[in-house]
Design a protein around this motif. Structure first.
Motif, mmCIF file in Angstrom:
data_model
loop_
_atom_site.group_PDB
_atom_site.id
_atom_site.type_symbol
_atom_site.label_atom_id
_atom_site.label_comp_id
_atom_site.label_asym_id
_atom_site.label_seq_id
_atom_site.Cartn_x
_atom_site.Cartn_y
_atom_site.Cartn_z
ATOM 1 N N GLY A 145 4.984 7.273 2.732
ATOM 2 C CA GLY A 145 5.725 7.327 3.990
ATOM 3 C C GLY A 145 6.086 5.970 4.555
ATOM 4 N N ASN A 146 7.032 5.996 5.469
ATOM 5 C CA ASN A 146 7.372 4.839 6.290
ATOM 6 C C ASN A 146 6.254 4.666 7.312
ATOM 7 N N LEU A 147 5.522 3.568 7.233
ATOM 8 C CA LEU A 147 4.342 3.369 8.076
ATOM 9 C C LEU A 147 4.615 2.439 9.252
ATOM 10 N N SER A 148 5.875 2.173 9.551
ATOM 11 C CA SER A 148 6.215 1.254 10.631
ATOM 12 C C SER A 148 5.951 1.894 11.988
ATOM 13 N N THR A 149 5.856 1.048 13.005
ATOM 14 C CA THR A 149 5.659 1.523 14.374
ATOM 15 C C THR A 149 6.548 0.728 15.322
ATOM 16 N N ARG A 150 6.917 1.333 16.444
ATOM 17 C CA ARG A 150 7.678 0.595 17.440
ATOM 18 C C ARG A 150 6.755 -0.208 18.346
ATOM 19 N N ASP A 170 5.565 0.323 -4.452
ATOM 20 C CA ASP A 170 6.664 0.903 -3.677
ATOM 21 C C ASP A 170 7.552 -0.222 -3.146
ATOM 22 N N PRO A 171 8.825 -0.290 -3.572
ATOM 23 C CA PRO A 171 9.698 -1.358 -3.080
ATOM 24 C C PRO A 171 10.347 -1.035 -1.737
ATOM 25 N N LEU A 172 10.220 0.202 -1.276
ATOM 26 C CA LEU A 172 10.876 0.626 -0.036
ATOM 27 C C LEU A 172 9.963 0.496 1.176
ATOM 28 N N VAL A 173 8.657 0.678 0.962
ATOM 29 C CA VAL A 173 7.660 0.445 2.024
ATOM 30 C C VAL A 173 6.707 -0.592 1.452
ATOM 31 N N THR A 174 6.928 -1.834 1.813
ATOM 32 C CA THR A 174 6.294 -2.959 1.144
ATOM 33 C C THR A 174 4.869 -3.206 1.654
ATOM 34 N N GLN A 175 4.176 -4.087 0.948
ATOM 35 C CA GLN A 175 2.773 -4.326 1.253
ATOM 36 C C GLN A 175 2.555 -4.960 2.621
ATOM 37 N N GLY A 189 -9.097 1.459 16.698
ATOM 38 C CA GLY A 189 -10.331 2.200 16.441
ATOM 39 C C GLY A 189 -10.111 3.576 15.844
ATOM 40 N N VAL A 190 -9.017 3.742 15.121
ATOM 41 C CA VAL A 190 -8.690 5.034 14.515
ATOM 42 C C VAL A 190 -9.539 5.240 13.257
ATOM 43 N N ASP A 191 -9.892 6.484 12.977
ATOM 44 C CA ASP A 191 -10.548 6.869 11.725
ATOM 45 C C ASP A 191 -9.452 6.954 10.662
ATOM 46 N N TRP A 192 -9.277 5.880 9.882
ATOM 47 C CA TRP A 192 -8.136 5.808 8.973
ATOM 48 C C TRP A 192 -8.566 5.572 7.540
ATOM 49 N N THR A 193 -7.736 6.071 6.627
ATOM 50 C CA THR A 193 -7.906 5.840 5.195
ATOM 51 C C THR A 193 -6.541 5.556 4.596
ATOM 52 N N VAL A 194 -6.432 4.466 3.857
ATOM 53 C CA VAL A 194 -5.243 4.172 3.073
ATOM 54 C C VAL A 194 -5.664 4.092 1.613
ATOM 55 N N VAL A 195 -5.010 4.881 0.771
ATOM 56 C CA VAL A 195 -5.255 4.879 -0.670
ATOM 57 C C VAL A 195 -3.986 4.416 -1.366
ATOM 58 N N GLN A 196 -4.113 3.395 -2.209
ATOM 59 C CA GLN A 196 -2.961 2.896 -2.950
ATOM 60 C C GLN A 196 -3.162 3.141 -4.445
ATOM 61 N N PHE A 197 -2.106 3.627 -5.074
ATOM 62 C CA PHE A 197 -2.131 3.917 -6.502
ATOM 63 C C PHE A 197 -1.398 2.806 -7.252
ATOM 64 N N GLY A 198 -2.133 2.107 -8.127
ATOM 65 C CA GLY A 198 -1.556 0.993 -8.854
ATOM 66 C C GLY A 198 -0.444 1.411 -9.798
ATOM 67 N N GLY A 199 0.627 0.607 -9.829
ATOM 68 C CA GLY A 199 1.740 0.871 -10.712
ATOM 69 C C GLY A 199 2.634 2.011 -10.289
#
Length: 239
Positions: A145-150, A170-175, A189-199
């Motif tokens: 997803g697009n993870l940007s915020t205003r 992902d070239p559309l939503v960059t690191q 203080g959010v309960d968050w998880t980000v999982v990235q899949f290599g390649g």
């Protein structure tokens, strides 16, 4: 999946006709619901299939319509132009999502106290915007997803765990966007998880993604693992 019932559902927001799609397990027992938000082409086969997958797990899968009934752009230019209406007007986006949330909570057989949201690509942005709005939901999940915020400070409104599954290539939503999202969630203080899949690139859960030059490539392994993780989270938050 013959025991799953599916139907197109009309609803509206402020006079704009919307056309969602609901997949439900058989039976009248009130069940939790997962809202699913489409990519930039609008509600189509991919998100409908995912709603059926959710129904196969024993919950309602409600594919919401952000763009409006019949608004299904096809070219990259039209998809981008239409999507940017909502990227640039996050209040409108949130209002469309709350219209869907209000509609599904009023339906018989739906446990309105147990609602989650999952979005794909543009829908990932939508998922996080519903959470940032302070909605009373159990989980907000984004796949490629697009993870940007205003405004990063709006993350303080989030009342649920957040899950983002992302392709590391992902070239559309960059690191830098992913790193900013992680800071935003941590600072609030959010309960968050980000999982990235290599390649893995953008749109990795959509079997119809087949444009490496644009950056959209289906990846069966990442798809399977992302949905396995989602299932674990939903089992937890709906318990």
């Amino acid at each position: 999946m013959s025991d799953i019932q599916t139907r197109t559902v009309p609803y509206d927001h402020a006079g704009t006709a919307l056309e969602g799609w609901l997949a439900s397990p058989a039976g009248d027992t009130p069940r939790p619901v997962v809202l699913l938000v489409h990519e930039w082409r609008g509600l189509g086969d991919h998100v409908r299939a995912r709603a059926e997958q959710i129904a196969g797990w024993g919950w309602h899968g409600f594919a919401v319509d952000v763009f409006g009934a019949g608004v299904r752009p096809t070219t990259i230019e039209d998809c981008s132009a239409n999507m940017m209406i909502y990227v640039n007007d996050r209040d409108l986006l949130r209002a469309r999502l709350h219209a869907a949330l209000d509609w599904i909570r009023a339906q018989p057989g739906v446990d309105g106290t147990r609602v989650a949201i999952l979005g794909f690509c543009f829908g990932g942005l939508a998922s996080m915007e519903l959470a940032r709005s302070g909605a009373d939901i159990k989980l907000a999940a984004s796949f490629h997803g697009n993870l940007s915020t205003r405004d990063p400070a709006e993350a303080q409104n989030i009342r649920c765990p957040v899950l983002a599954c992302h392709g590391a290539d992902d070239p559309l939503v960059t690191q830098d966007v992913v790193a900013g999202f992680e800071r935003e969630m941590s600072d609030a203080g959010v309960d968050w998880t980000v999982v990235q899949f290599g390649g893995v690139m953008h749109s990795f859960t959509n079997p119809q993604a087949n444009d490496p030059g644009f950056g959209t490539v289906y990846d069966a392994g990442a798809d399977r693992r992302a949905f396995g993780l989602l299932r674990q989270y939903l089992d937890d938050v709906f318990a």
